[in-house]
Scaffold this motif. Structure first.
Motif, mmCIF file in Angstrom:
data_model
loop_
_atom_site.group_PDB
_atom_site.id
_atom_site.type_symbol
_atom_site.label_atom_id
_atom_site.label_comp_id
_atom_site.label_asym_id
_atom_site.label_seq_id
_atom_site.Cartn_x
_atom_site.Cartn_y
_atom_site.Cartn_z
ATOM 1 N N HIS A 1 -6.565 -4.840 -4.670
ATOM 2 C CA HIS A 1 -6.211 -5.575 -3.449
ATOM 3 C C HIS A 1 -7.189 -6.713 -3.159
ATOM 4 O O HIS A 1 -6.837 -7.742 -2.631
ATOM 5 N N SER B 1 -2.954 0.797 -3.999
ATOM 6 C CA SER B 1 -2.387 -0.519 -3.691
ATOM 7 C C SER B 1 -1.731 -1.099 -4.930
ATOM 8 O O SER B 1 -2.034 -0.710 -6.061
ATOM 9 N N ARG C 1 -3.665 5.523 -0.265
ATOM 10 C CA ARG C 1 -4.871 4.749 -0.566
ATOM 11 C C ARG C 1 -4.657 3.865 -1.784
ATOM 12 O O ARG C 1 -5.550 3.141 -2.203
ATOM 13 N N TYR D 1 0.833 -1.204 0.000
ATOM 14 C CA TYR D 1 0.000 0.000 0.000
ATOM 15 C C TYR D 1 0.857 1.239 0.000
ATOM 16 O O TYR D 1 1.933 1.266 0.584
ATOM 17 N N LYS D 2 0.376 2.260 -0.717
ATOM 18 C CA LYS D 2 1.000 3.570 -0.602
ATOM 19 C C LYS D 2 -0.149 4.556 -0.516
ATOM 20 O O LYS D 2 -0.829 4.826 -1.511
ATOM 21 N N ASN E 1 -4.391 -1.309 -7.474
ATOM 22 C CA ASN E 1 -5.722 -1.064 -6.906
ATOM 23 C C ASN E 1 -6.704 -2.232 -7.072
ATOM 24 O O ASN E 1 -7.885 -2.032 -7.289
#
Ligand code: ADP
Ligand code: MG
Length: 672
Positions: A93, A72, A70, A67-68, A91
């Motif tokens: 996840h 992913s 919000r 994660y970075k 994004n």
């Protein structure tokens, strides 16, 4: 498939029906006939560096999730054809919890050979063969999703289940190995693979063309049943006339002339489409037809789309008929009432043998004594109704159309299938092709020096602009301001004139006459000069914003120059940076054949734009394409001819013919 069943029958909600109505979908049938405009197809691709790939692989490690903020990033490795590849997807996840070592999944994304990796746009947790292979994509208006639309279509097809009849006779279904219409309609909306789409299109395209060709042939055949007038004339007199012409006819002029004369002598009504490149000499061929018609005791009418052109045809005919007793008159809208009345009287009493004119020729007040032949020039500018009105001025009038937007013969035969087609390809000897150059400039500056030299040598020049005045301008040069600029620039040296369609006819004629007499050296105009005008000392043409014109139109325009013994030069100014636009214009540098130009133009812009939309009478095809499917167009033509002559009892055929008859009565499409 009945036409009028309202959408309410499908139990679609009223507010949704309104949305569908916005898309011109009113009936269950409309829904079924709203085909996808493309398909998304999921099928395996080869691995090519930097390209979009779709591959199926086996997951060989535990996916890692980072994660970075919000955002992913999910990474994992797959085994594909014996090698492992690193896959990254952003994004998603939520995929991780359903992924487990050893499963087969499908990856869609961009392949990088260097990194041996794929940056995925989508990962499907299924083997490739379990993914629905083909997804239709519809053109829809806001408020309706692809998915809901598919649902409506599904309902519509279920509604018609077992009630859609083939429109193609069984013998032709068998001959061409076509699938049934109901299946075709189901497959076009819900195909499971490419082959389904191809099979569906094969049926639908064929049906569409067959219906069109049957209509054309039906019209042609019903005309043939109309007994016309067998015209008899003195061949010796006609041959003398041809021998006395100021030039020898070209091979194609001879051939076309023979075809026309044969038609005139037949018991059936002539319905002939004569097409030839600009300058190929259609007028004289028409004149010979008019003379034969005159010798058989009938009046003739030659209709032109503009006054300038009507006037010019009149002058040409006067010259061609100088040694004969033929009485020729010119009838245009702006004659005084007294003069008009005089022509009306002499037409009615039969004193006038040939009348040349604009649409004034078929006004209600005009009555002919014995009209036998009608020729219209530059066909696409007249509507079917206008032609019909003129033809109705006589009984079983022979009819000929001259078109200067020539199209390849096979296409012409197919598209103007209700007429017989003559083609004039050979050009009169000694014609030099116009030299055409594309100039990447919005102004005349790069060629100004050359223009001055040319003018100094005594020549005259056309300058053509897309617009009349500045108020219309959208980044385009207009005739009025170019005229003003050139007038002040050449003040005291050369006379500059302005000509456009919004001027009254007298002014137009006067300007044209002054240009012809070299009182004007530079004529700035809009495309009103496109058709016909003949000034042999004018051999330069400059066209502003050339990208705004169709190629056939430019070809027509440049047909105005290089008509005498002088070399013609045509300069196409454009500041367009679009490579397509430049490519199109550059085509004109290398091609001087009107048939090829129109073919290229038709392909690039479509028949509506080139031949003038509805007026051309050209059909709009829903699925078939006259170029891509040219072979089907031709095959269906032959099938249609055979069918009509076979007087088949096939129920599909009878249904088709009944429909065609109904349509023709409703649209009043008959010319006779
Ligand atoms: P278009 O087919 O564009 O209507 P026209 O009928 O106006 O062409 O003819 C163009 C020019 O060619 C006219 O000046 C005409 O007199 C001339 N012309 C026509 N036929 C021949 C021929 N066979 N030989 C020489 N000149 C011809
Ligand atoms: Mg002409």
């Amino acid at each position: 498939m009945s036409k009028e069943i309202p959408l309410q029958q499908l139990k679609i909600k009223e507010n949704r029906i309104l949305l569908l109505n916005n898309m011109d979908i009113y009936s269950v049938r409309d829904l079924v006939l709203h085909f996808p405009y493309r398909y998304e197809i999921i099928e395996a691709t080869p691995l090519i560096d930097n390209e979009k790939v779709i591959i199926e692989g086996v997951l060989v490690d535990e996916p890692k999730l980072f994660y970075k903020g919000r955002l992913s990033r999910l990474t994992f490795s797959i085994l594909y054809q014996g090698e492992t590849y690193r896959v990254t997807i952003f994004n998603r996840h939520f995929l991780k919890k359903n992924m487990h070592n050893g499963m087969t999944l499908t990856v869609i994304g961009k392949y990088s050979q260097k990194n041996h990796s794929i940056t995925a746009s989508d990962v499907k947790l299924k083997p490739l063969n379990e993914l629905s292979g083909v997804t239709p994509v519809y053109s829809l208006k806001e408020g309706i999703t692809q998915k809901s639309f598919q649902g409506y279509v599904k309902k519509a097809l279920a509604f018609y289940h077992n009630h859609i009849q083939d429109q193609v006779p069984i013998s032709l279904m068998v001959k061409h190995h076509l699938i049934h219409k109901e299946l075709a309609l189901n497959l076009i909306h819900f195909p499971s693979n490419k082959k389904d789409i191809i099979e569906a299109l094969r049926y639908l395209k064929y049906e569409e063309f067959l219906r069109f060709q049957l209509t054309m042939q039906y019209i042609k055949l019903s005309r043939k049943e109309n007994i016309g007038i067998k015209k008899e004339f003195d061949h010796q007199l006609l041959n003398d006339f041809i021998k006395k012409l100021p030039f020898k006819l070209t091979e194609d002029q001879v051939k076309t002339t023979k075809e026309i004369l044969t038609d005139l002598q037949k018991e059936t009504v002539m319905y002939r489409f004569v097409q030839g490149d600009v300058g190929s000499g259609k007028t004289v061929v028409g004149a010979i037809g008019l003379y034969a018609n005159y010798l058989s005791g009938y009046q003739g009418a030659l209709m032109a789309p503009t006054e300038i052109l009507a006037n010019q045809h009149y002058q040409s005919l006067i010259k061609l008929f100088v040694d004969t007793n033929v009485e020729i008159a010119l009838l245009t809208g702006h004659l005084s009432n007294a003069k008009k009345q005089d022509i009306y009287d002499r037409l009615q009493s039969g004193k006038i043998d040939i009348v040349v004119g604009t649409h004034a020729l078929f006004q209600e007040k005009v009555n002919y004594n014995k009209l036998g032949l009608v020729i219209t020039d530059e066909q696409h500018r007249f509507g079917v109704k206008q032609r019909k009105a003129l033809k109705e001025k006589g009984k079983q009038v022979d009819f000929m159309v001259m078109s200067a937007t020539p199209i390849p013969r096979t296409l012409a035969i197919s598209l103007y299938g209700d007429m017989d087609v003559s083609t004039i390809k050979t050009m009169p000897a000694g014609r030099k092709p116009v030299i055409t150059k594309v100039i990447k400039s919005s102004s005349m500056r790069p060629i100004l020096k050359d223009l001055k030299n040319y003018l100094a040598s005594g020549g005259q020049c056309y300058v053509v602009c897309p617009l009349v005045s500045e108020s219309e301008a959208l980044n385009s040069r207009d005739a009025t301001s170019i005229y003003q600029a050139m007038k002040s620039y050449f003040q005291g040296h050369y006379e500059v004139g302005l000509l456009h369609g919004q001027m009254d006819d007298e002014t137009k004629d006067e300007i044209m006459a002054r240009f012809k007499e070299n009182q004007i050296q530079i004529l700035v105009s809009t495309t009103v000069i496109e058709v016909g005008v003949d000034v042999s000392n004018a051999n330069w043409m400059v066209i502003y914003n050339a990208e705004r014109f169709g190629l056939s139109q430019i070809h027509q325009l440049r047909g105005r120059i290089g008509r005498g013994s002088q070399q013609g030069y045509c300069f196409l100014l454009t500041n367009s940076s679009l490579s397509d636009a430049l490519k199109r214009l550059e085509f004109l540098e290398s091609c001087n054949d009107g048939f090829e130009v129109s073919y290229y133009d038709l392909k690039m812009r479509g028949p509506g734009d080139v031949l003038g939309d509805q007026q051309s009478g050209l059909p709009v095809f829903l699925v078939a394409d006259i170029f891509e499917d040219a072979n089907i167009l031709e095959i269906s033509r032959n099938d249609a001819i055979e069918l009509l002559h076979s007087k088949s009892n096939d129920p599909a055929y009878l249904r088709l013919i009944k429909e065609i008859e109904e349509q023709l009565t409703v649209n009043n499409k008959y010319i006779d």
